[in-house]
Design a protein around this motif. Structure first.
Motif, PDB file in Angstrom:
ATOM      1  N   ASP A 113       5.739   3.612   8.045  1.00 34.44           N
ATOM      2  CA  ASP A 113       4.880   4.670   7.525  1.00 34.44           C
ATOM      3  C   ASP A 113       5.454   5.177   6.212  1.00 34.44           C
ATOM      4  OD1 ASP A 113       2.854   6.534   7.359  1.00 34.44           O
ATOM      5  OD2 ASP A 113       3.852   7.987   8.656  1.00 34.44           O
ATOM      6  N   GLU A 114       4.562   5.596   5.312  1.00 33.68           N
ATOM      7  CA  GLU A 114       4.970   6.125   4.006  1.00 33.68           C
ATOM      8  C   GLU A 114       5.935   5.174   3.289  1.00 33.68           C
ATOM      9  OE1 GLU A 114       3.355   8.358   2.682  1.00 33.68           O
ATOM     10  OE2 GLU A 114       2.364   9.225   4.417  1.00 33.68           O
ATOM     11  N   ILE A 115       5.506   3.943   3.163  1.00 34.93           N
ATOM     12  CA  ILE A 115       6.344   2.943   2.506  1.00 34.93           C
ATOM     13  C   ILE A 115       6.560   3.280   1.027  1.00 34.93           C
ATOM     14  CG2 ILE A 115       4.465   1.365   1.876  1.00 34.93           C
ATOM     15  CD1 ILE A 115       6.389  -0.938   2.677  1.00 34.93           C
ATOM     16  N   GLY A 116       5.668   4.096   0.462  1.00 36.62           N
ATOM     17  CA  GLY A 116       5.881   4.532  -0.909  1.00 36.62           C
ATOM     18  C   GLY A 116       7.177   5.312  -1.057  1.00 36.62           C
ATOM     19  N   HIS A 117       7.482   6.186  -0.080  1.00 38.03           N
ATOM     20  CA  HIS A 117       8.749   6.921  -0.103  1.00 38.03           C
ATOM     21  C   HIS A 117       9.923   5.949  -0.020  1.00 38.03           C
ATOM     22  CE1 HIS A 117       7.321  11.056   0.114  1.00 38.03           C
ATOM     23  NE2 HIS A 117       6.449  10.691   1.026  1.00 38.03           N
ATOM     24  N   LEU A 118       9.782   4.943   0.844  1.00 38.80           N
ATOM     25  CA  LEU A 118      10.872   3.981   1.019  1.00 38.80           C
ATOM     26  C   LEU A 118      11.117   3.191  -0.260  1.00 38.80           C
ATOM     27  CD1 LEU A 118      10.035   2.641   4.583  1.00 38.80           C
ATOM     28  CD2 LEU A 118      11.710   4.377   3.952  1.00 38.80           C
ATOM     29  N   LEU A 119      10.048   2.750  -0.905  1.00 37.80           N
ATOM     30  CA  LEU A 119      10.201   2.009  -2.160  1.00 37.80           C
ATOM     31  C   LEU A 119      10.915   2.864  -3.201  1.00 37.80           C
ATOM     32  CD1 LEU A 119       6.682   0.329  -2.370  1.00 37.80           C
ATOM     33  CD2 LEU A 119       8.843  -0.858  -2.040  1.00 37.80           C
ATOM     34  N   ALA A 120      10.566   4.153  -3.236  1.00 39.37           N
ATOM     35  CA  ALA A 120      11.215   5.053  -4.183  1.00 39.37           C
ATOM     36  C   ALA A 120      12.691   5.220  -3.844  1.00 39.37           C
ATOM     37  CB  ALA A 120      10.512   6.410  -4.182  1.00 39.37           C
ATOM     38  N   ASN A 121      12.999   5.352  -2.548  1.00 37.74           N
ATOM     39  CA  ASN A 121      14.390   5.528  -2.127  1.00 37.74           C
ATOM     40  C   ASN A 121      15.230   4.288  -2.416  1.00 37.74           C
ATOM     41  OD1 ASN A 121      13.848   8.089  -1.191  1.00 37.74           O
ATOM     42  ND2 ASN A 121      13.549   7.452   0.928  1.00 37.74           N
ATOM     43  N   TRP A 122      14.640   3.104  -2.233  1.00 38.07           N
ATOM     44  CA  TRP A 122      15.383   1.856  -2.422  1.00 38.07           C
ATOM     45  C   TRP A 122      15.740   1.618  -3.885  1.00 38.07           C
ATOM     46  CZ3 TRP A 122      11.467  -1.446   0.829  1.00 38.07           C
ATOM     47  CH2 TRP A 122      11.589  -1.077   2.184  1.00 38.07           C
ATOM     48  N   SER A 123      14.939   2.161  -4.799  1.00 34.33           N
ATOM     49  CA  SER A 123      15.157   1.861  -6.211  1.00 34.33           C
ATOM     50  C   SER A 123      15.516   3.093  -7.035  1.00 34.33           C
ATOM     51  CB  SER A 123      13.907   1.203  -6.810  1.00 34.33           C
ATOM     52  OG  SER A 123      12.788   2.077  -6.682  1.00 34.33           O
ATOM     53  N   GLY A 124      15.679   4.236  -6.375  1.00 36.62           N
ATOM     54  CA  GLY A 124      15.982   5.462  -7.098  1.00 36.62           C
ATOM     55  C   GLY A 124      17.387   5.458  -7.683  1.00 36.62           C
ATOM     56  N   SER A 125      17.598   6.317  -8.670  1.00 33.79           N
ATOM     57  CA  SER A 125      18.909   6.379  -9.332  1.00 33.79           C
ATOM     58  C   SER A 125      19.999   6.887  -8.401  1.00 33.79           C
ATOM     59  CB  SER A 125      18.818   7.277 -10.569  1.00 33.79           C
ATOM     60  OG  SER A 125      18.375   8.579 -10.205  1.00 33.79           O
ATOM     61  N   TYR A 171       4.225  -4.448   7.858  1.00 32.67           N
ATOM     62  CA  TYR A 171       3.015  -3.695   7.506  1.00 32.67           C
ATOM     63  C   TYR A 171       3.409  -2.259   7.205  1.00 32.67           C
ATOM     64  CZ  TYR A 171      -1.541  -1.465   7.659  1.00 32.67           C
ATOM     65  OH  TYR A 171      -2.652  -0.734   7.329  1.00 32.67           O
ATOM     66  N   GLY A 172       3.142  -1.810   5.992  1.00 33.47           N
ATOM     67  CA  GLY A 172       3.437  -0.439   5.601  1.00 33.47           C
ATOM     68  C   GLY A 172       2.171   0.294   5.207  1.00 33.47           C
ATOM     69  N   THR A 173       2.206   1.607   5.330  1.00 32.34           N
ATOM     70  CA  THR A 173       1.081   2.426   4.892  1.00 32.34           C
ATOM     71  C   THR A 173       1.581   3.472   3.905  1.00 32.34           C
ATOM     72  OG1 THR A 173       1.368   3.882   6.825  1.00 32.34           O
ATOM     73  CG2 THR A 173      -0.280   2.129   6.989  1.00 32.34           C
ATOM     74  N   SER A 174       0.685   3.902   3.028  1.00 33.12           N
ATOM     75  CA  SER A 174       1.048   4.904   2.028  1.00 33.12           C
ATOM     76  C   SER A 174      -0.207   5.551   1.472  1.00 33.12           C
ATOM     77  CB  SER A 174       1.839   4.250   0.886  1.00 33.12           C
ATOM     78  OG  SER A 174       2.206   5.196  -0.097  1.00 33.12           O
ATOM     79  N   THR A 175      -0.037   6.750   0.962  1.00 37.25           N
ATOM     80  CA  THR A 175      -1.108   7.354   0.176  1.00 37.25           C
ATOM     81  C   THR A 175      -1.078   6.737  -1.217  1.00 37.25           C
ATOM     82  OG1 THR A 175       0.339   9.135  -0.605  1.00 37.25           O
ATOM     83  CG2 THR A 175      -0.920   9.540   1.426  1.00 37.25           C
ATOM     84  N   PRO A 176      -2.211   6.712  -1.907  1.00 40.54           N
ATOM     85  CA  PRO A 176      -2.224   6.112  -3.252  1.00 40.54           C
ATOM     86  C   PRO A 176      -1.234   6.789  -4.198  1.00 40.54           C
ATOM     87  CG  PRO A 176      -4.463   6.483  -2.480  1.00 40.54           C
ATOM     88  CD  PRO A 176      -3.557   7.132  -1.486  1.00 40.54           C
ATOM     89  N   SER A 177      -1.205   8.126  -4.193  1.00 39.26           N
ATOM     90  CA  SER A 177      -0.345   8.825  -5.154  1.00 39.26           C
ATOM     91  C   SER A 177       1.124   8.507  -4.929  1.00 39.26           C
ATOM     92  CB  SER A 177      -0.578  10.335  -5.073  1.00 39.26           C
ATOM     93  OG  SER A 177      -0.295  10.813  -3.759  1.00 39.26           O
ATOM     94  N   MET A 178       1.557   8.473  -3.654  1.00 42.71           N
ATOM     95  CA  MET A 178       2.965   8.207  -3.375  1.00 42.71           C
ATOM     96  C   MET A 178       3.325   6.768  -3.715  1.00 42.71           C
ATOM     97  SD  MET A 178       5.705   9.684  -2.442  1.00 42.71           S
ATOM     98  CE  MET A 178       6.962   8.677  -3.223  1.00 42.71           C
TER      99      MET A 178
END
Length: 200
Positions: A113-125, A171-178
Motif C-alpha cells: 500500500d502507498e508504494i509512492g511513499h516507499l519509492l520516495a523513501n528508497w531514493s530520498g536523500s 502489486y502496489g497502490t498509490s494516489t496519483p499525487s503521491m
C-alpha cells in the motif's frame, strides 16, 4: 471484455468487483494477474522462456476503492490455505528481507500500500543504505525469474542466499499525487519503473 478475461483470472476479477462497493475493474485485473503469476510461477513459461512474474501499480484517489483488490487477494490466499506459500509481506524493510522472503517463498505475491511513499523513501536523500538497495534487489529478482539469482557474499559467517528462478509478483497502490511526487529520473534510468505496469 478485456477487463474480465476468460478463465480463473477473469473469475477472480469478477469476484473482486462483485464484492466491492466502488468497483475498480482495471485495478482488479492488474492484481488478479499478479496473483495468478504467483500461483503458476516456476511452473509455466513461454517458448522464449518468459515467466509469469509481474510488477504493477494501481493508481487511484483516496476513497476510490483501490484497497479492495488487495484485501480480497489476501482473503483468497487465506481461504486456500496458501498464506505460507504465496503471500509475501506488505512492507519491505531491506534488500536482505526481500531475499529471505524469496528463499522461504520462491513464488509469491507482495502487495504494497502507498508504494509512492516507499519509492520516495528508497531514493530520498536521507534514505539508509538498506533502503536504497531495495530497488536493486527488486530489479534483480524480476530479471532472474528464469535463472539462478546469486545472493550477497558476506565477510561474516552468514551464508549467501541463492534462489533458483525467483518468481516475485508485486502489486502496489498509490494516489496519483503521491506517486508522481515520488518519481525521480534515476528510477527511470536504472530500469525500476520500466518493470512496472502502471494503471489508473
Amino acid at each position: 471484455e478485456l477487463l474480465i478475461p476468460p478463465g480463473l483470472v477473469g473469475e477472480i476479477c469478477g469476484w473482486i468487483n462483485s464484492t466491492a462497493s466502488s468497483p475498480q475493474p482495471v485495478l482488479s485485473l492488474a492484481n488478479s494477474l499478479c496473483l495468478w503469476g504467483a500461483v503458476v510461477g516456476r511452473k509455466v513459461a513461454t517458448q522464449s522462456d518468459i515467466r509469469t512474474n509481474l510488477y504493477a501499480i494501481g493508481v487511484a484517489e483516496s476513497g476510490a476503492g483501490k484497497d479492495r483488490s488487495r484485501k480480497q487477494v489476501k482473503n483468497l490466499i487465506a481461504y486456500a490455505g496458501l498464506v505460507d506459500q504465496l503471500l509475501g509481506g506488505e512492507e519491505l524493510a531491506s534488500d536482505s528481507a526481500v531475499l529471505k522472503s524469496l528463499q522461504k517463498r520462491p513464488s509469491q505475491i507482495m502487495q504494497l500500500d502507498e508504494i509512492g511513499h516507499l519509492l520516495a523513501n528508497w531514493s530520498g536523500s536521507n534514505a539508509a543504505s538498506y533502503q536504497t538497495l531495495i530497488p536493486a534487489i527488486l530489479m534483480k529478482a524480476f530479471s532472474s525469474a528464469n535463472t539462478l539469482m546469486a545472493g550477497k557474499e558476506y565477510a561474516s559467517r552468514e551464508e549467501r542466499i541463492d534462489i533458483y528462478q525467483p518468481n516475485l509478483s508485486l502489486y502496489g497502490t498509490s494516489t496519483p499525487s503521491m506517486l508522481y511526487k515520488s518519481l525521480r529520473p534515476d528510477q527511470v534510468e536504472n530500469g525500476l519503473l520500466g518493470r512496472f505496469l502502471i494503471r489508473s
